[in-house]
Every structure is written in C-alpha cells, then in structure tokens.
Design an enzyme around this catalytic site. Structure first.
Site, PDB file in Angstrom:
ATOM      1  N   CYS A   1       0.840  -1.189   0.000  1.00 29.22           N
ATOM      2  CA  CYS A   1       0.000   0.000   0.000  1.00 29.22           C
ATOM      3  C   CYS A   1       0.885   1.253   0.000  1.00 29.22           C
ATOM      4  CB  CYS A   1      -0.900   0.005   1.237  1.00 29.22           C
ATOM      5  SG  CYS A   1       0.019  -0.160   2.769  1.00 29.22           S
TER       6      CYS A   1
ATOM      7  N   CYS B   1       3.149   1.684   2.959  1.00 25.97           N
ATOM      8  CA  CYS B   1       4.295   0.786   3.010  1.00 25.97           C
ATOM      9  C   CYS B   1       5.439   1.347   2.181  1.00 25.97           C
ATOM     10  CB  CYS B   1       3.903  -0.587   2.478  1.00 25.97           C
ATOM     11  SG  CYS B   1       2.353  -1.196   3.129  1.00 25.97           S
TER      12      CYS B   1
END
Lengths: 77, 346
Positions: free
Chosen positions: A10, A13
């Site tokens: 995501c 991240c």
C-alpha cells in the site's frame, strides 16, 4: 544490521520503505533493507497493521509511517 | 507505539494546544459575520441573488466543516491511542456470539484501522480464534461508522441524524455479523487462512505520556484533514451550485418517499460507487434538500461508504466468492431495511 519493511504494497508501506532507506543512506549505516510482501511471512512477525518496521528480527514500529527523525531513533537504539 | 517526541517539548505542546483551541473558538464564533462581511462588503455582491447566496454558502460551509473536522479528528486521534488492533483482537478472542458481535461493532468504531490492513487484521483475528461472524461485525462497523461521516452529518444535519446514523450502523454491523456467524460459512474462507501462524504480537511499547497522545492527535488531524479536505471542498461546491439553481423538488420524483423502489435502487447504485464519507455526505445533503427522502439518502450513503468494491477486492484474497456475495447481500439488506424504516418514520 538487518532491516525489514513489512507491507503488502500500500502507499504507506512504500512511504516507510523510502524514509527508512533514506535514513540508512544518510547515516551511512551498515544495514541491509529488504521489503517483505508475502502476507504469511508478515504474519509470522505478529503484525496486524501494516506497514511495520523490523530491526534484527524485532518489530519496532507498526501501523504508521514515522518521520525521518523517529526512524533515526529507532535504528540507533 | 513509540513516543514521537522527547519529554522536553511536553509543556510547549500543551501551550500550543491551548493557543490553537482559543484560535479555533474565535474563528468558529466569528465565521458567520466574517462570511457576510466578505460577501456583501468586500465582494460587493447583491444580497438575495442566487449567485451571492451560493458564494456565501460556500465561504461559510467549507471552513465550518473543516474546523469541526479538525477538532473532532484531533480528539478521536487521542482516543485511538488507547486502542489498538492487538488489544481488540485479544478482547474478542473466544467471545460468544451476540455479546461478541456487539463488542466487535463498538470496537470497530474506535480501533485505528485502515482498509489496507484488512487482510492482516482478518488473519490475526481468525488466528486468535475470533469467530467469523464477530470478525465481520468489526469489518462492517469499522469503515461505515467513521469519525468523518459522523462529524459531517452533525455539521450538516444536526446531532439527531448523526446519532441515528451511528445507532443504525451499529445495528447493521451487529445483526449482519450475527447472521453471517449463524450461517456457518467457514468453508468459504480460503483454506490457507487457517494455516496462518502468527508471531508474538506484543511490541516492546513504552508507556505513552499525555503529550505523546496529544502528538498523535495532531498527526491524525494532519493525516485525515490532509486527505479529505479536497473532497469536502468539492462536495460543498456542488452543494453551493445546486443551492439556488436546482428546483427544490427536483429529486422528489426520483428519490422521494412515494417511490418505494428508490431504496433498493440507491443501494444497488451505491455499492459499486466508491467514495469516502467526506465526498459523499455534502452530495447527500444536496439530494435531501432537493426532495430526496431521508431514508433513501441514508441508504445510499451507507451503501457507498460501508460496501465498497476496493475493499471486496482486498478481501477476495482471503474469502471465496460466495462468502463475499453473502456479506454484500446481508449488509445490503440491512441497509435497505434502515432505508425503508427511516422513510416510514420521518
């Protein structure tokens, strides 16, 4: 030092991956940074909220993106 | 969670907070006269004209909603430091149905949760032995009853509608999770899920001080307001545009009380649509102003926020298709019942 970034890919991240690599570079730390995207492997670290930062096998942060200063603190402890 | 700051900046943070609260109050208090001054005197617009009122509406509503949003998100951010998915998981493990569903729905509101963490959270819950139905109560409540939705409803429709939204959201999450639990659908969870081995979830956490919690409040405000302000502004712009120009009963024929099929139709349209609460609520307020029934609009909103295609695609990794369809069916029916009920009551 062995640093792992746990996250399934995501936006947060990626942000954690970026800031960690920047800090490692800036402080010239002797460390390898790897990204763990496999969910089963992520779970073995006992993490339920991504992203998470693992230093030498220990989870030091999870669920949010820290700023560079905080990453410095976490890596130099 | 690790503290963001050292103790030395603690008192500075408190002063900053106090100062900001005073500024907040002053701005909020003088917003209406300031808006009028800007529209009537500075811009010199003619009172009562559609364009003038549309501009006045926009200038007033955007900062008002943003102020409310910032204040409440701040306190929600502080509240959330007392909760974590790990604690929620431990609290729900091995809970009995119903009590567990109620707890899960309530914890869904306060536990910090982002839909990108849906999979690890789901795995973590299953691994700890949280029953499937209870996990669903959590997964339904968490996105649907979020602080942004509640604040916007409060700001635009008042506290009664906001409270009704929270209560009906809770009822839907509890019942839908309970039904899914009763249906015994564990066979439709991907097999590998049950093989998950989870490591120790405890994080060597330092105890958070009061100023750490305040810092988290600020960080949350920055994160959420930074993300949603554009949707709020756009939504209110649409609202301001429709304010004077679209006839009052424009939506009555489509979404009015007398049109019974508008409720299921709104849900059907709402599911594939994906927007966060910040974008959809100003639009819903326009719909209602233009004659749409409250129940129909509420059903539409809940379908858009609570059932989203991206979330289902994420969940598809761990759930087989029949379970996802059941999930959508059960929650969708719940939302429709709420829609019909509100249309009948109000």
């Amino acid at each position: 030092m062995e640093i792992k970034i746990l996250g399934t890919g995501c936006a947060k991240c990626k942000a954690l991956d970026k800031v960690t690599r920047e800090v490692v570079e800036e402080m010239k730390l002797d460390a390898t940074v790897t990204k763990v995207e496999d969910i089963m492997e992520i779970m073995t670290f006992g993490v339920m909220t991504t992203p998470a930062l693992v230093v030498d096998g220990k989870v030091v942060l999870k669920g949010r993106v820290p700023n560079a200063n905080e990453v410095k603190q976490l890596l130099t402890k | 969670m690790t503290p963001l700051t050292g103790p030395q900046s603690g008192s500075k943070k408190l002063w900053l907070l106090g100062g900001l609260l005073v500024v907040w109050f002053l701005v909020y208090h003088y917003l209406q006269p300031f808006t009028n001054f800007l529209t009537d005197t500075v811009f010199g617009l003619e009172k009562g004209k559609h364009l003038t009122e549309a501009i006045r509406f926009f200038i007033f509503e955007v900062p008002k909603v943003m102020l409310l949003l910032a204040l409440i998100v701040f306190f929600v951010g502080i509240l959330r430091t007392f909760f974590s998915p790990e604690k929620t998981r431990a609290a729900l493990a091995g809970k009995r149905t119903f009590t567990g569903n109620v707890m899960a729905a309530l914890l869904g509101i306060v536990t910090p949760f982002c839909s990108c963490s849906a999979i690890p959270l789901f795995l973590g819950f299953v691994e700890a032995g949280v029953p499937l139905g209870i996990t669903f109560s959590f997964l339904i409540a968490a996105p649907m009853i979020n602080e942004v939705a509640v604040i916007l409803l409060f700001g635009m429709f008042g506290w009664k509608v906001a409270l009704l939204y929270v209560l009906t959201g809770l009822v839907i999450a509890i019942t839908a999770g309970w039904v899914i639990g009763k249906l015994k659908l564990e066979k439709w969870v991907e097999d590998w899920v049950y093989k998950t081995k989870m490591g120790d979830t405890s994080l060597s956490e330092k105890k958070l001080s009061f100023t750490d919690r305040i810092s988290f409040g600020f960080v949350t405000v920055k994160e959420i307001v930074g993300k949603v302000w554009i949707y709020v502004a756009l939504g209110i712009a649409v609202g301001a545009g429709a304010h004077g120009y679209v006839p009052e009963d424009f939506m009555a024929a489509l979404m009015g009380k007398s049109v019974w099929y508008s409720v299921p139709l709104s849900v059907l349209i709402g599911v594939p649509l994906y927007s966060n609460a910040a974008g959809i609520i100003p639009i819903v307020s326009v719909l209602i102003e233009k004659g749409a029934a409250l129940g129909t609009s509420l059903a539409f909103m809940m379908a858009v926020i609570g059932l989203s295609l991206p979330e289902m695609i994420i969940l598809k990794k761990v759930l087989k298709l029949p379970l996802i369809l059941t999930f959508v069916g059960v929650v969708g029916s719940g939302i429709m019942i709420v829609g019909f009920l509100f249309n009948a009551l109000f």
